[in-house]
Scaffold this active site. Structure first.
Site, PDB file in Angstrom:
ATOM      1  N   CYS A 152      -7.809   1.979   1.107  1.00  0.00           N
ATOM      2  CA  CYS A 152      -8.819   1.174   0.450  1.00  0.00           C
ATOM      3  C   CYS A 152      -8.322   0.663  -0.893  1.00  0.00           C
ATOM      4  O   CYS A 152      -8.012   1.437  -1.801  1.00  0.00           O
ATOM      5  CB  CYS A 152     -10.100   1.997   0.266  1.00  0.00           C
ATOM      6  SG  CYS A 152     -11.346   1.115  -0.699  1.00  0.00           S
ATOM      7  N   HIS A 200     -15.274  -0.691   2.829  1.00  0.00           N
ATOM      8  CA  HIS A 200     -15.210   0.689   3.278  1.00  0.00           C
ATOM      9  C   HIS A 200     -16.463   1.503   2.961  1.00  0.00           C
ATOM     10  O   HIS A 200     -16.605   2.629   3.412  1.00  0.00           O
ATOM     11  CB  HIS A 200     -13.992   1.381   2.628  1.00  0.00           C
ATOM     12  CG  HIS A 200     -12.689   0.883   3.149  1.00  0.00           C
ATOM     13  ND1 HIS A 200     -11.979  -0.125   2.541  1.00  0.00           N
ATOM     14  CD2 HIS A 200     -11.980   1.236   4.242  1.00  0.00           C
ATOM     15  CE1 HIS A 200     -10.877  -0.356   3.208  1.00  0.00           C
ATOM     16  NE2 HIS A 200     -10.840   0.456   4.267  1.00  0.00           N
ATOM     17  N   SER A 219       0.796  -1.230   0.000  1.00  0.00           N
ATOM     18  CA  SER A 219       0.000   0.000   0.000  1.00  0.00           C
ATOM     19  C   SER A 219       0.824   1.273   0.000  1.00  0.00           C
ATOM     20  O   SER A 219       0.295   2.355  -0.266  1.00  0.00           O
ATOM     21  CB  SER A 219      -0.920   0.000   1.213  1.00  0.00           C
ATOM     22  OG  SER A 219      -1.766  -1.127   1.154  1.00  0.00           O
TER      23      SER A 219
END
Lengths: 375, 590
Positions: free
Chosen positions: B365, B352, B311
């Site tokens: 996300c 989410h 991420s």
């Protein structure tokens, strides 16, 4: 008292030239020995070779003048006795001599050591000169072979047994030189040459077999110095380096390095010329050569002018022998001859050799001094 | 007596003698005049030796002037071959080496009369004393001195500082080290190697006169050695120490940079090694232990290991998406925890709901960034990634040309490498820093720094006082883009995002976590065996309002980046804030 009368009578006839030459070479000798053995490291203890040599030179000159006092003719009278004593000493040295460096050359006389072979050089010429001057010319077969055995072969064997190959060869060569100077029968001369042609190659083998390893090595190294640059070829190579590095004018006195730094072995004895050549260069070396050359010519001139046959043989024989020493020593340092351990006359360090050489010069001067005396 | 015959004979002899003198003189002429020069050279090499006076190596300082290495003497025994044969038995006994090997060594150098033979390396003081005491028994035996290193901080920073070793044959040729004595050490790794030319200095020489046994008589000339130049690193040894200590029992790497100029403040790679082991020439046992160690302590992970960034890569995606106009901050994306594409399904770590940019990044996300990726396309992602230095070498050449390039895929790359077309699914995977995407910790730090400095390209450097980067090279990316991304990165740490563990009382930290999958599929990382667990990432900069430090940390198999890597980065940032060169931002910046 008669001694001094004779002395005064001949004083003017003393060969000043030869004395000057001798003095010059002696001074060079002491200076060079000082240079090569001077202590380099503050802590290093070196025997004062140059001082000892100076003392020997001084004694040499004294002995030389003593030799001048009496007419050399007495040597002829006592010739065979002296020769007998000489041979006896050579035998003695083999029986009870002191060993040094693998060779038995010295007789220990408690106060000092003494090398009979050194003094025997003179004795041989005395004995042989007496013999030659007492037989008819030209030499016949009988007298030749007698002299060959007595003055050639016997001393040669005794000396190379010590072993002292260099001296042995020089003595034998001197013997041949004198015998031929007597003039020998042509037939005999031819036989001599023939024998030489056969004996040298055949005898060479036998001699080779009997040589000590170090002697063989020296000869091998002479033929091919690259065999082992750190071992047997070392001396020859180092000597050439030492001499060569002197170049034209030399490094200058006390500026030589190879000797004092111990790269050159036997620097103050057999290789003292190399040290001289390093410091004085080609110019100095030629000057030194000139001194010796004049000396040898003077010696033969003395022989030619000698009043009697004995004197002629003595002067020419002794001069020739000194020349051989010079030739072999210089040839050795220049890498032209095998290293056989022969000193250069008047320059190499060493008492017995120096004194006997001074006696030899004394006799030559003695002969010249009395050349005008009617026999 | 035949007088005439004798006179002729004697005169003939005199001519012979004169001829002989002539021949001897010619020989003398050849030796002294024709070949005199050669013989003089030979004579000089006979008596002259050059004893090398090793130069003191320059000192390596950290940025506060703390020395990281010291010089210490190094002793070795040599033999100057003389004329006398060597008592190899006694000598081998004295210096404690194998007699047959010693004899062979001496034999090999037999004809090299004037070259010294090194017979024993790295003598201890005790051995030196023993040899000195018995030196007189072995003519030509000498103890020589060289200089080697004492690494004060041992394992700390060893990957950066590097170590010394004897030059090998290629190095001797390449560096033209001909006049360097055999026992000189040169830098073999790290800064020691990178700045070797500066640090090494020039060896001096003492020309001495020796006798035939190799004993020194007097000095003829002394050429003083030139001490090597000192190097002041940008590294802060304190920061480095804290970074390494934060990794206790963990494997991984941390790179801390000054985002204003690219100076490396800390570069840790764990586990580490002690360069002092190399100082005397590492013994084979230690060497093989280091090499067989499954943790590869000799590897500089900051530059030599690349990992999928996970991420962390979303930061790059954010900048790219916003700058390119593929997304706006208001573009909504619905996250139901899973996204279907064709017959495949791409998951998110949680559902989410509808997210926009800020929450997308703060909450990390995946679905949101699949969408960004889809809008951008892989080639644009590739373009932006390269602009931030990802997928290419930093050029910080302390690992001897073994820096990893990492990988940022593109359509052309896949075509060339695999002879296959690019699939959109692969873009999705790449968008969350998985799949083919691979970067090194140094590149991750660079990304963080270039976001912090808002697109000013910097080059990694280890030297303090580097010139500021060229402002004209600043990336043509709108400042609003950075403002948005930085705001979101602040949120990651401070607004209940995934980087909460990096939140500090001392300073505002902005950052982004990353978790790089080691095995495919979503499995609870805690249930996996250690070596199958995910790599935890964290990139950060601080203070948020005026970035002075940018950090990237990766913990191999550490699981989630927020829990494994973030606390380490926080430790380092806090230590930096406490350091003297931290400049507190003025209140108005808040």
């Amino acid at each position: 008292m008669t001694v001094f009368q004779i002395n005064r009578k001949y004083l003017k006839q003393v060969d000043a030239l030869m004395l000057i030459l001798l003095l010059a070479v002696s001074v060079i000798s002491v200076l060079t020995i000082y240079s090569t053995t001077r202590p380099i490291m503050s802590s290093s203890l070196q025997p004062n070779y140059y001082l000892k040599q100076s003392v020997w030179v001084l004694i040499g000159f004294i002995v030389l003048f003593i030799v001048l006092v009496k007419d050399y003719i007495w040597l002829k009278d006592a010739g065979y006795v002296i020769y007998g004593i000489g041979i006896f000493l050579l035998v003695l040295v083999l029986l009870m001599g002191k060993s040094g460096l693998g060779a038995q050359r010295w007789l220990d006389l408690k106060i000092f050591s003494f090398q009979p072979s050194e003094i025997f050089r003179l004795i041989l010429v005395i004995g042989l000169s007496k013999y030659l001057s007492s037989v008819k010319s030209p030499l016949d077969r009988r007298s030749f072979f007698l002299s060959l055995v007595v003055f050639g072969i016997i001393p040669f064997i005794l000396i190379i047994k010590q072993p002292h190959l260099g001296t042995g060869i020089i003595l034998f060569a001197t013997f041949l030189f004198l015998v031929i100077s007597k003039k020998i029968e042509k037939k005999l001369l031819l036989i001599l040459i023939a024998i030489a042609l056969v004996v040298v190659p055949l005898g060479g083998k036998t001699v080779w077999k009997h040589l000590k390893d170090y002697q063989k090595n020296r000869i091998l190294a002479f033929v091919n110095p690259d065999i082992d640059p750190r071992g047997i070829g070392y001396q020859i190579e180092q000597s050439k380096i030492t001499i060569g590095s002197g170049m034209t004018f030399g490094r200058g006195y006390l500026k030589g390095t190879q000797g004092p730094l111990k790269f050159l072995p036997e620097k103050h004895t057999d290789f003292v010329f190399s040290v001289f050549a390093e410091e004085w260069g080609f110019v100095g070396s030629i000057f030194l050569f000139s001194l010796y050359l004049i000396f040898f010519i003077r010696g033969f001139d003395t022989a030619l002018k000698a009043k009697d046959e004995f004197g002629k043989y003595m002067a020419s024989g002794l001069t020739f022998m000194l020349f051989l020493y010079f030739l072999i020593n210089i040839g050795m340092t220049l890498g032209m001859m095998p290293v056989v351990g022969v000193p250069i006359p008047f320059m190499s360090y060493g008492g017995t050799s120096l004194i006997s050489n001074f006696i030899i010069v004394g006799i030559i001067i003695n002969i010249r001094m009395r050349r005008l005396v009617m026999v | 007596m035949n007088k005439e015959y004798f006179e002729g004979y004697a005169s003939f002899t005199v001519y012979i003698i004169i001829t002989v003198f002539f021949i001897l003189s010619v020989r003398l002429y050849v030796i002294q005049i024709l070949n005199g020069n050669d013989y003089r050279d030979a004579a000089d090499s006979n008596r002259v030796r050059a004893v090398i006076l090793p130069a003191s190596r320059g000192i390596i300082y950290d940025r506060s002037g703390i020395p990281l290495v010291k010089n210490k003497p190094y002793f070795y025994a040599s033999l100057i071959p003389g004329r006398t044969p060597v008592d190899t038995h006694g000598l081998a006994d004295l210096v404690k080496v194998d007699e047959s090997k010693l004899a062979l060594k001496i034999k090999k150098e037999k004809n090299n009369i004037f070259k010294t033979i090194v017979i024993k390396d790295g003598l201890s003081f005790k051995e030196v004393a023993e040899i000195e005491a018995r030196k007189s028994d072995f003519p030509g035996l000498i103890v020589e001195t060289s200089v080697t290193r004492d690494y004060v901080y041992k394992t700390v920073g060893s990957h950066v500082i590097g170590y010394l070793g004897k030059p090998n044959k290629q190095q001797v040729e390449k560096l033209q080290l001909d006049d360097v004595p055999p026992e000189t050490f040169i830098g073999q790794w790290g800064v020691e190697q990178l700045f070797d030319a500066t640090l090494r200095g020039t060896a001096g020489r003492k020309i001495i006169e020796v006798d035939a046994l190799g004993r020194q008589l007097k000095e003829l000339d002394v050429i003083k050695p030139k001490t090597g130049g000192d190097i002041t690193l940008s590294l802060d040894i304190n920061l480095q120490k804290i970074a390494e200590e934060s990794f206790t029992d963990k494997t991984g790497s941390l790179v801390a940079l000054d985002p204003r100029n690219g100076e490396v403040l800390a570069m840790a790679s764990m586990p580490s090694f002690d360069p002092n082991d190399f100082v005397m020439g590492i013994d084979s046992e230690k060497w093989s232990a280091l090499h067989k160690d499954k943790q590869f302590p000799l590897l500089n992970r900051a530059l030599q290991s690349s990992y999928p960034p996970g991420s962390v890569f979303k930061v790059l995606m954010s900048v790219a998406g916003l700058d390119d106009g593929a997304i706006t901050t208001k573009t909504p994306v619905g996250c139901g925890g899973e996204m279907h594409y064709g017959k495949w399904s791409f998951g998110c770590w949680k559902a989410h709901g509808t997210v926009t940019f800020h929450t997308g990044l703060v909450q990390s996300c995946d679905i949101y960034f699949y969408d960004v990726g889809k809008r951008l396309g892989i080639d644009k992602i590739h373009k932006y990634a390269r602009m931030f230095g990802l997928g290419k070498k930093t050029g910080l050449d302390i690992v001897g040309g073994e820096e990893r390039e990492g990988l940022i895929p593109s359509i052309a790359w896949k075509q060339k490498k695999m002879k296959q077309p690019w699939f959109l699914g692969e873009t999705f995977v790449a968008s969350i820093g998985q799949g083919y995407v691979n970067i090194t910790p140094a590149q991750a730090a660079l990304l963080s720094a270039m976001v912090a400095n808002e697109g000013l390209p910097i080059h990694l450097t280890l030297l303090k006082g580097t010139a500021p980067p060229d402002e004209s090279k600043r990336l043509k990316i709108k400042p609003e883009v950075f403002a948005e991304v930085k705001s979101a990165m602040y949120g990651v740490v401070n607004e209940g995002g995934t980087g909460g563990r990096a939140r500090s009382e001392l300073v505002h930290i902005s950052g982004k976590t990353g978790t790089a999958q080691v095995v495919k599929g979503r499995v609870k990382t805690e249930t996996l065996k250690q070596h199958l667990r995910d790599h935890g990432w964290f990139i950060a900069y601080a203070p948020s309002e005026d970035p002075q430090i940018a950090v990237a940390a990766v913990v191999e198999h550490g699981g989630h980046g927020g829990s494994s890597a973030a606390p380490i980065a926080k430790n380092v940032i806090e230590a930096f804030v406490k350091s003297s060169y931290y400049k507190k931002p003025t209140e108005s910046d808040e």
